[in-house]
Write an enzyme that holds these catalytic residues in place. Structure first.
Site, PDB file in Angstrom:
ATOM      1  N   HIS A 158       0.657  -1.257   0.105  1.00  0.00           N
ATOM      2  CA  HIS A 158       0.085   0.164   0.041  1.00  0.00           C
ATOM      3  C   HIS A 158       0.865   1.330  -0.010  1.00  0.00           C
ATOM      4  O   HIS A 158       0.316   2.549  -0.317  1.00  0.00           O
ATOM      5  CB  HIS A 158      -1.004   0.029   1.177  1.00  0.00           C
ATOM      6  CG  HIS A 158      -1.984  -0.863   1.120  1.00  0.00           C
ATOM      7  ND1 HIS A 158      -3.436  -0.698   0.816  1.00  0.00           N
ATOM      8  CD2 HIS A 158      -2.028  -2.339   1.229  1.00  0.00           C
ATOM      9  CE1 HIS A 158      -4.030  -1.743   0.870  1.00  0.00           C
ATOM     10  NE2 HIS A 158      -3.382  -2.857   1.176  1.00  0.00           N
ATOM     11  N   ASP A 366       3.725   9.544  -0.549  1.00  0.00           N
ATOM     12  CA  ASP A 366       2.588   8.601   0.027  1.00  0.00           C
ATOM     13  C   ASP A 366       2.319   7.634  -1.192  1.00  0.00           C
ATOM     14  O   ASP A 366       2.455   7.908  -2.467  1.00  0.00           O
ATOM     15  CB  ASP A 366       1.325   9.492  -0.055  1.00  0.00           C
ATOM     16  CG  ASP A 366       0.494   9.270   0.992  1.00  0.00           C
ATOM     17  OD1 ASP A 366       0.133   7.940   1.447  1.00  0.00           O
ATOM     18  OD2 ASP A 366      -0.357  10.101   1.495  1.00  0.00           O
TER      19      ASP A 366
HETATM   20  C1  GDG Z   1      -2.052   3.732   3.382  1.00  0.00           C
HETATM   21  C2  GDG Z   1      -0.948   4.348   2.572  1.00  0.00           C
HETATM   22  C3  GDG Z   1      -2.784   4.540   0.719  1.00  0.00           C
HETATM   23  C4  GDG Z   1      -8.576   9.935   8.224  1.00  0.00           C
HETATM   24  N1  GDG Z   1      -8.984  10.614   9.570  1.00  0.00           N
HETATM   25  C5  GDG Z   1     -10.213  10.051   9.785  1.00  0.00           C
HETATM   26  C6  GDG Z   1     -10.420   9.028   8.914  1.00  0.00           C
HETATM   27  N2  GDG Z   1      -9.297   8.931   8.040  1.00  0.00           N
HETATM   28  C7  GDG Z   1      -9.275   7.871   6.795  1.00  0.00           C
HETATM   29  C8  GDG Z   1      -9.170   8.773   5.392  1.00  0.00           C
HETATM   30  C9  GDG Z   1      -8.792   7.749   4.573  1.00  0.00           C
HETATM   31  C10 GDG Z   1      -7.695   7.042   5.537  1.00  0.00           C
HETATM   32  O1  GDG Z   1      -8.102   7.368   6.811  1.00  0.00           O
HETATM   33  C11 GDG Z   1      -6.294   7.393   5.174  1.00  0.00           C
HETATM   34  O2  GDG Z   1      -6.074   6.909   4.048  1.00  0.00           O
HETATM   35  P1  GDG Z   1      -4.727   7.380   3.330  1.00  0.00           P
HETATM   36  O3  GDG Z   1      -4.611   6.692   1.740  1.00  0.00           O
HETATM   37  O4  GDG Z   1      -4.771   8.882   3.244  1.00  0.00           O
HETATM   38  O5  GDG Z   1      -3.601   7.020   4.204  1.00  0.00           O
HETATM   39  P2  GDG Z   1      -2.834   5.816   5.060  1.00  0.00           P
HETATM   40  O6  GDG Z   1      -3.581   5.612   6.480  1.00  0.00           O
HETATM   41  O7  GDG Z   1      -1.519   6.269   5.466  1.00  0.00           O
HETATM   42  O8  GDG Z   1      -2.978   4.485   4.180  1.00  0.00           O
HETATM   43  C12 GDG Z   1      -1.758   5.281   1.468  1.00  0.00           C
HETATM   44  C13 GDG Z   1      -3.456   3.571   1.483  1.00  0.00           C
HETATM   45  O9  GDG Z   1      -2.934   2.812   2.265  1.00  0.00           O
HETATM   46  C14 GDG Z   1      -4.369   2.612   0.944  1.00  0.00           C
HETATM   47  O10 GDG Z   1      -3.917   1.626  -0.212  1.00  0.00           O
HETATM   48  O11 GDG Z   1      -3.521   5.170  -0.029  1.00  0.00           O
HETATM   49  O12 GDG Z   1      -0.750   5.774   0.557  1.00  0.00           O
HETATM   50  O13 GDG Z   1       0.010   5.269   3.262  1.00  0.00           O
HETATM   51  O14 GDG Z   1      -9.802   6.855   3.831  1.00  0.00           O
HETATM   52  O15 GDG Z   1     -10.693   9.059   5.290  1.00  0.00           O
HETATM   53  N3  GDG Z   1     -11.597   8.376   8.715  1.00  0.00           N
HETATM   54  C15 GDG Z   1     -12.287   8.600   9.746  1.00  0.00           C
HETATM   55  N4  GDG Z   1     -12.190   9.498  10.533  1.00  0.00           N
HETATM   56  C16 GDG Z   1     -11.185  10.390  10.722  1.00  0.00           C
HETATM   57  O16 GDG Z   1     -11.007  11.173  11.490  1.00  0.00           O
HETATM   58  N5  GDG Z   1     -13.696   7.942   9.498  1.00  0.00           N
END
Ligand code: GDG
Length: 473
Positions: A158, A366
């Site tokens: 990821h 990222d």
């Molecule tokens: C890894 C990779 C890749 C955040 N704050 C809240 C909340 N979130 C949710 C967001 C989003 C998720 O968390 C974060 O996803 P990201 O993609 O931004 O980042 P990582 O956690 O680092 O994920 C990344 C991912 O895996 C998938 O392959 O995209 O690059 O690092 O969905 O909305 N959700 C809720 N409350 C919050 O306060 N409910």
């Protein structure tokens, strides 16, 4: 109907009797996959136990069976906080200066992968497809093969896969390259990640490229391809449509009065560029004094990995930058940056994305970044906001109509904020439409389906029994 086995580091077992899948994350991503297959989901329970059992705890929920293992305090310290999050995570995100490698942590990482493989092997049936997720579990396929498992085993990474120049600084780098090549299918987020890993396998392990993403490594064949992960676009749009009813969203919008909202949503992680983004917002107010009092930046940043020292340090750094900016720029009637470390329900996020004129998604690096996609999906189709996106997020490849920035350059980010705030509606629509259309085509179901279709092709491969399994017979 054949069975799909998902393996991931953390497994959230839904409450008995609950129909809802957990909001966000892999659970949502795999919802459709679990309608096409019977499912088994294996991994860490999220619990730490003094004497963990060596067999998993099983729970059946609808079509999915969950099998989870506890970790001992030492396993958690070495495998999870240590090697996975203090060595692999920073190196995969190009942050060599933050990497803390120790042989004890690496031994713990290998040990937990072995324990997991032994527990999982007993649950595998012929015909099962096995799909392993993320950097915590790179050695799992080698361990399973050593136990005689001949099923197709795929891996999805990821986070970014860096160039060899960066990856090979990790003392265990070649062992990990050999381990990842034991998967039949290696899924990465971007073409750049595919290039980095393939090139490194050729340079370090003398892998032979066979065309079409396939490589021969130490006499075994593996395939490396990019599968950019998507989101549930329609679900986000609907959540944003309904969010006007939500109290937190209503109060936030009312509190803005005529002010424009900039939003950032990230786990509090140094890869996400939160303090750097705050400094860019500060720079924006310094160059645009007429905008003071007219614009507010809301940063939602739930804390994560608080037991890892680099995350504690980040939290202190953010507090300091934030305090300096709000203290020097703020007025009794206006706080330039609002910062909350609580997690909010998905429905609230969707409503806040829609209320924000600008989505600031400026990670230093990222794998993909789902927030960028969620922000786009949540916009009002008649009056969409503008996405300011780091060119070092995997998502930038699918969202070239965003205002792409270098997050290391706070002047450039500040200028993009200004351009976003002043952008006429016609241009906002022109940029937003192709992005949302692409995201709807390449959504999360498309991602899972494309990956699994490709993994299915490995069913027909005849495998030699492994030397260790032969010797044991
Ligand atoms: C890894 C990779 C890749 C955040 N704050 C809240 C909340 N979130 C949710 C967001 C989003 C998720 O968390 C974060 O996803 P990201 O993609 O931004 O980042 P990582 O956690 O680092 O994920 C990344 C991912 O895996 C998938 O392959 O995209 O690059 O690092 O969905 O909305 N959700 C809720 N409350 C919050 O306060 N409910």
């Amino acid at each position: 109907m054949s069975r799909l086995i998902i393996v991931s580091n953390r497994v959230a077992v839904p409450e008995a009797g609950s129909k809802a899948v957990a909001a966000g994350g892999l659970a949502v991503a795999l919802k459709e996959a679990f309608t096409a297959y019977r499912g088994l989901w294996f991994g860490w329970s999220g619990k730490i136990a003094e004497q963990p059992a060596d067999t998993p705890t099983i729970a059946d929920r609808g079509r999915v069976r969950y099998a989870v293992m506890d970790l001992s305090p030492q396993d958690h310290r070495e495998y999870y906080s240590g090697f996975a999050n203090r060595a692999l995570w920073p190196i995969m995100h190009y942050r060599l200066g933050l990497a803390a490698y120790s042989r004890a942590d690496y031994a713990g990482y290998q040990r937990v992968n072995r324990i997991f493989a032994q527990a999982l092997a007993g649950l595998i049936e012929p015909g099962d497809l096995i799909w392993v997720h993320d950097y915590h579990l790179i050695p799992l396929a080698s361990e399973l093969r050593g136990l005689g498992v001949a099923n197709p085993i795929g891996y999805f990474h990821h986070i970014p896969w860096p160039s060899g120049e960066v990856f090979n600084t990790l003392p265990a780098s070649n062992e990990l390259l050999r381990a990842v090549a034991d998967y039949d299918l290696i899924g990465l987020q971007t073409e750049c990640d595919v290039h980095n890993l393939s090139r490194n396998l050729v340079d370090e392990l003398r892998a032979i490229p066979l065309g079409g993403g396939s490589l021969m490594v130490d006499g075994r064949r593996t395939r490396i391809r990019s599968f950019p992960i998507g989101i549930d676009v329609e679900g986000f749009r609907q959540a944003a449509d309904r969010a006007g009813m939500n109290r937190t969203v209503r109060d936030t919008v009312a509190g803005l009065r005529t002010r424009k909202l900039l939003i950032g949503v990230d786990r509090l992680d140094y890869s996400k560029g939160v303090p750097e983004r705050m400094e860019a917002v500060d720079r924006f107010f310094a160059s645009n004094p007429d905008q003071r009092g007219n614009v507010v930046f809301l940063q939602i940043a739930p804390k994560s990995r608080t037991e890892v020292p680099e995350y504690e340090q980040l939290s202190r750094d953010v507090n300091e930058v934030l305090g300096n900016i709000n203290g020097s720029l703020g007025e009794p009637s206006w706080t330039p940056i609002q910062y909350v470390t609580k997690a909010y329900p998905r429905a609230v996020l969707a409503g806040l994305y829609r209320a924000a004129r600008v989505g600031l998604v400026t990670p230093m690096r990222d794998g993909m970044n789902l927030v960028a996609k969620e922000y786009v999906a949540a916009q009002n189709e008649e009056d969409p906001g503008v996405l300011v996106l780091s060119k070092f997020a995997g998502a930038a490849r699918q969202l070239p109509e965003a205002l792409l920035v270098n997050p290391y350059d706070r002047f450039e980010v500040a200028e993009a904020i200004r351009a976003a705030l002043y952008m006429p509606k016609a241009e906002r629509l022109e940029r937003w439409k192709p992005m949302v259309e692409r995201l709807a085509r390449e959504d999360v179901d498309w991602w899972a389906r494309t990956y699994l279709t490709e993994l299915e092709a490995f069913r027909t491969i005849e495998r030699e029994p492994p030397a260790a399994a032969e010797a044991a017979q």
